[in-house]
Design a protein around this motif. Structure first.
Motif, PDB file in Angstrom:
ATOM      1  N   LEU A   1      59.736  48.056  41.656  1.00 20.89           N
ATOM      2  CA  LEU A   1      59.063  46.808  42.036  1.00 20.89           C
ATOM      3  C   LEU A   1      57.784  47.095  42.812  1.00 20.89           C
ATOM      4  CD1 LEU A   1      62.139  44.654  43.130  1.00 20.89           C
ATOM      5  CD2 LEU A   1      60.950  44.628  40.938  1.00 20.89           C
ATOM      6  N   VAL A   2      57.847  48.048  43.744  1.00 22.46           N
ATOM      7  CA  VAL A   2      56.662  48.400  44.525  1.00 22.46           C
ATOM      8  C   VAL A   2      55.552  48.932  43.623  1.00 22.46           C
ATOM      9  CG1 VAL A   2      55.754  50.014  46.249  1.00 22.46           C
ATOM     10  CG2 VAL A   2      57.899  48.811  46.676  1.00 22.46           C
ATOM     11  N   VAL A   3      55.906  49.834  42.723  1.00 24.40           N
ATOM     12  CA  VAL A   3      54.919  50.419  41.820  1.00 24.40           C
ATOM     13  C   VAL A   3      54.334  49.355  40.893  1.00 24.40           C
ATOM     14  CG1 VAL A   3      54.589  52.036  39.913  1.00 24.40           C
ATOM     15  CG2 VAL A   3      55.929  52.714  41.901  1.00 24.40           C
ATOM     16  N   GLY A   4      55.198  48.529  40.305  1.00 27.20           N
ATOM     17  CA  GLY A   4      54.721  47.502  39.379  1.00 27.20           C
ATOM     18  C   GLY A   4      53.839  46.478  40.052  1.00 27.20           C
ATOM     19  N   ILE A   5      54.241  46.013  41.231  1.00 29.35           N
ATOM     20  CA  ILE A   5      53.429  45.027  41.955  1.00 29.35           C
ATOM     21  C   ILE A   5      52.085  45.634  42.344  1.00 29.35           C
ATOM     22  CG2 ILE A   5      53.280  43.729  44.113  1.00 29.35           C
ATOM     23  CD1 ILE A   5      56.302  43.278  43.895  1.00 29.35           C
ATOM     24  N   GLY A   6      52.105  46.872  42.829  1.00 27.74           N
ATOM     25  CA  GLY A   6      50.861  47.519  43.215  1.00 27.74           C
ATOM     26  C   GLY A   6      49.905  47.703  42.057  1.00 27.74           C
ATOM     27  N   LEU A   7      50.409  48.174  40.922  1.00 24.10           N
ATOM     28  CA  LEU A   7      49.550  48.389  39.756  1.00 24.10           C
ATOM     29  C   LEU A   7      49.064  47.065  39.172  1.00 24.10           C
ATOM     30  CD1 LEU A   7      51.427  51.293  37.927  1.00 24.10           C
ATOM     31  CD2 LEU A   7      49.301  51.426  39.242  1.00 24.10           C
ATOM     32  N   GLY A   8      49.955  46.075  39.084  1.00 22.81           N
ATOM     33  CA  GLY A   8      49.552  44.782  38.535  1.00 22.81           C
ATOM     34  C   GLY A   8      48.480  44.125  39.375  1.00 22.81           C
ATOM     35  N   ALA A   9      48.651  44.139  40.704  1.00 21.82           N
ATOM     36  CA  ALA A   9      47.650  43.538  41.580  1.00 21.82           C
ATOM     37  C   ALA A   9      46.344  44.319  41.547  1.00 21.82           C
ATOM     38  CB  ALA A   9      48.191  43.471  43.009  1.00 21.82           C
ATOM     39  N   ALA A  10      46.421  45.658  41.533  1.00 17.24           N
ATOM     40  CA  ALA A  10      45.211  46.482  41.483  1.00 17.24           C
ATOM     41  C   ALA A  10      44.428  46.234  40.199  1.00 17.24           C
ATOM     42  CB  ALA A  10      45.582  47.960  41.601  1.00 17.24           C
ATOM     43  N   GLY A  11      45.139  46.155  39.075  1.00 21.10           N
ATOM     44  CA  GLY A  11      44.461  45.882  37.812  1.00 21.10           C
ATOM     45  C   GLY A  11      43.783  44.531  37.801  1.00 21.10           C
ATOM     46  N   ALA A  12      44.443  43.520  38.370  1.00 23.84           N
ATOM     47  CA  ALA A  12      43.843  42.189  38.421  1.00 23.84           C
ATOM     48  C   ALA A  12      42.584  42.177  39.277  1.00 23.84           C
ATOM     49  CB  ALA A  12      44.870  41.183  38.953  1.00 23.84           C
ATOM     50  N   LEU A  13      42.635  42.840  40.414  1.00 22.34           N
ATOM     51  CA  LEU A  13      41.456  42.892  41.286  1.00 22.34           C
ATOM     52  C   LEU A  13      40.289  43.589  40.596  1.00 22.34           C
ATOM     53  CD1 LEU A  13      43.080  43.793  44.729  1.00 22.34           C
ATOM     54  CD2 LEU A  13      42.144  41.590  44.030  1.00 22.34           C
ATOM     55  N   LEU A  14      40.567  44.706  39.922  1.00 19.94           N
ATOM     56  CA  LEU A  14      39.490  45.450  39.267  1.00 19.94           C
ATOM     57  C   LEU A  14      38.903  44.681  38.093  1.00 19.94           C
ATOM     58  CD1 LEU A  14      40.926  49.088  39.348  1.00 19.94           C
ATOM     59  CD2 LEU A  14      39.032  48.162  40.690  1.00 19.94           C
ATOM     60  N   GLN A  15      39.736  44.010  37.321  1.00 17.57           N
ATOM     61  CA  GLN A  15      39.219  43.249  36.190  1.00 17.57           C
ATOM     62  C   GLN A  15      38.447  42.026  36.647  1.00 17.57           C
ATOM     63  OE1 GLN A  15      42.015  42.616  32.990  1.00 17.57           O
ATOM     64  NE2 GLN A  15      42.797  44.709  33.101  1.00 17.57           N
ATOM     65  N   ASN A  16      38.859  41.418  37.762  1.00 17.72           N
ATOM     66  CA  ASN A  16      38.062  40.331  38.331  1.00 17.72           C
ATOM     67  C   ASN A  16      36.739  40.859  38.873  1.00 17.72           C
ATOM     68  OD1 ASN A  16      39.318  37.660  38.248  1.00 17.72           O
ATOM     69  ND2 ASN A  16      41.011  38.599  39.353  1.00 17.72           N
ATOM     70  N   LEU A  17      36.791  42.027  39.502  1.00 15.31           N
ATOM     71  CA  LEU A  17      35.593  42.593  40.120  1.00 15.31           C
ATOM     72  C   LEU A  17      34.550  42.966  39.077  1.00 15.31           C
ATOM     73  CD1 LEU A  17      34.124  43.818  42.598  1.00 15.31           C
ATOM     74  CD2 LEU A  17      35.403  45.924  42.179  1.00 15.31           C
ATOM     75  N   THR A  18      34.968  43.652  38.026  1.00 16.51           N
ATOM     76  CA  THR A  18      34.032  44.145  37.018  1.00 16.51           C
ATOM     77  C   THR A  18      33.788  43.155  35.887  1.00 16.51           C
ATOM     78  OG1 THR A  18      35.806  45.200  35.746  1.00 16.51           O
ATOM     79  CG2 THR A  18      34.766  46.510  37.472  1.00 16.51           C
ATOM     80  N   ARG A  19      34.620  42.100  35.831  1.00 16.17           N
ATOM     81  CA  ARG A  19      34.543  41.119  34.740  1.00 16.17           C
ATOM     82  C   ARG A  19      34.703  41.810  33.385  1.00 16.17           C
ATOM     83  NH1 ARG A  19      28.958  38.381  36.983  1.00 16.17           N
ATOM     84  NH2 ARG A  19      29.711  37.929  39.084  1.00 16.17           N
ATOM     85  N   ASN A  20      35.590  42.778  33.369  1.00 10.64           N
ATOM     86  CA  ASN A  20      35.805  43.562  32.156  1.00 10.64           C
ATOM     87  C   ASN A  20      37.291  43.864  32.025  1.00 10.64           C
ATOM     88  OD1 ASN A  20      35.919  45.902  30.275  1.00 10.64           O
ATOM     89  ND2 ASN A  20      33.692  45.729  30.383  1.00 10.64           N
ATOM     90  N   ARG A  21      37.855  43.589  30.861  1.00 16.32           N
ATOM     91  CA  ARG A  21      39.290  43.733  30.660  1.00 16.32           C
ATOM     92  C   ARG A  21      39.747  45.182  30.502  1.00 16.32           C
ATOM     93  NH1 ARG A  21      41.059  39.385  26.179  1.00 16.32           N
ATOM     94  NH2 ARG A  21      39.031  39.848  25.281  1.00 16.32           N
ATOM     95  N   LEU A  22      38.815  46.114  30.409  1.00 14.26           N
ATOM     96  CA  LEU A  22      39.191  47.519  30.304  1.00 14.26           C
ATOM     97  C   LEU A  22      39.243  48.210  31.654  1.00 14.26           C
ATOM     98  CD1 LEU A  22      37.244  48.735  27.139  1.00 14.26           C
ATOM     99  CD2 LEU A  22      39.630  48.035  27.340  1.00 14.26           C
TER     100      LEU A  22
END
Length: 327
Positions: free
Chosen positions: A62-83
């Motif tokens: 749960l810790v790993v999944g929540i951390g990766l999911g939140a990190a990916g969302a922040l980065l994709q919002n930041l860069t406006r890029n789905r990759l």
């Protein structure tokens, strides 16, 4: 279905997977045995199996999944890029290299302290941002620079791995594949506390995250310090990814896929961090469960399972129209 209900859709599935994670394995347990192991007067072996092996492993997932999911969302919002993901930007590789270097400097245990991964992820994120000269339009610049840095960091990790003793190299290599086996309460508890602090910080800036969907001039027109906002988001994403790598190793695919799936549950636009975090928990828990039961009694590491699933997903993404855009 309302928007709120759609964003909460992963929760029931996560509960089912959590129950299956406690039941599945060798030996297979019944619901009554799980309950007895958690709350009732069960036998010593049942208590140990449930509370000291399967439950901390579930919490680690749960810790790993929540951390990766939140990190990916922040980065994709930041860069406006789905990759954009910690894998692509080299953040995961930086965290892993920090663990290797720490182990070289202090070879007292099988693995280096898990928090070294957080420090490595933060340093990598800052270096990537400086090398790219900023995020850039639609994140292309930081993505290209991140790919190059990720390659260098992976090469550095391979060199470090070659110089370690066979004892440390074997343990570190197994960890570098991505595995939740043997995760104990001391690490899980501290990582969970740090994850809670980082998620609280995400909640504090949640309103500002919405602004990242706007044009840069519009954001500045609202009186927001765009550079400071982007740096804060990047540091939060790197720290979240560092916690995940420190606990479970560099598990791929999750940080890339979870925000996209969350976006499909949010047709009003944007990538909701909380929905992405819950989907990330679902993906890691499901991958770990599948790795435990698919080839039992042999256990397939969760990183191998997620990579096997992530390859076709990435191909599907690249073949879709407007695959590199934000929407």
């Amino acid at each position: 279905m309302t928007k709120a209900a759609r964003r909460l859709a992963p929760i029931p599935l996560l509960l089912v997977l959590a129950y299956a994670a406690l039941v599945a394995g060798t030996p297979r347990l019944s619901a009554s045995q799980v309950y007895a192991g958690l709350f009732g007067p069960g036998s010593d072996w049942l208590f140990t199996l449930v509370t000291q092996f399967r439950l901390p492993r579930l919490c680690a997932a749960l810790v790993v999944g929540i951390g990766l999911g939140a990190a990916g969302a922040l980065l994709q919002n930041l860069t406006r890029n789905r990759l954009a993901s910690p894998d692509v930007l080299g953040i995961n590789d930086g965290a892993l290299l920090a663990l290797a270097l720490s182990l070289m400097l202090n070879p007292s245990g099988l693995l280096a302290p898990w928090w070294c991964a957080v420090a490595g992820a933060l340093i990598t994120a800052v270096f990537t941002l400086l090398a790219a000269g900023g995020v850039g339009t639609r994140g292309y610049r930081v993505l290209v620079v991140g790919l190059g840095i990720a390659s260098l960091l992976r090469a550095g990790f391979d060199i470090a791995l070659a110089t370690l003793s066979i004892f440390h190299a074997t343990g570190l290599y197994a960890f570098s594949v991505g595995s939740l086996a043997g995760r104990a309460w001391p690490v899980v508890k501290v990582a969970s506390a740090l994850l809670g602090i980082l998620l609280t910080a995400c909640w504090v800036i949640s309103r500002a995250l919405v602004l990242l969907c706007l044009h840069d001039d519009s954001i500045r027109g609202l009186g927001v310090n765009l550079g400071q906002l982007r740096f804060t988001v990047l540091m939060l994403a790197a720290a979240l990814a560092g916690v995940a790598v420190g606990v479970g190793g560099p598990i791929g695919f999750v940080a890339l896929a979870a925000p996209m799936l969350a976006q499909r549950l949010s047709p009003d636009g944007g990538i909701p961090v909380w929905c992405s975090a819950s989907i990330g928990a679902v993906l890691v828990t499901a991958a770990d469960l599948l790795g435990r039961i698919a080839a039992a009694p042999v256990e397939v590491p969760v990183g191998v399972v997620s990579g096997f699933l992530g390859g076709p997903f990435l191909l599907w993404l690249l073949m879709r129209p407007k695959a590199y855009g934000a929407g």
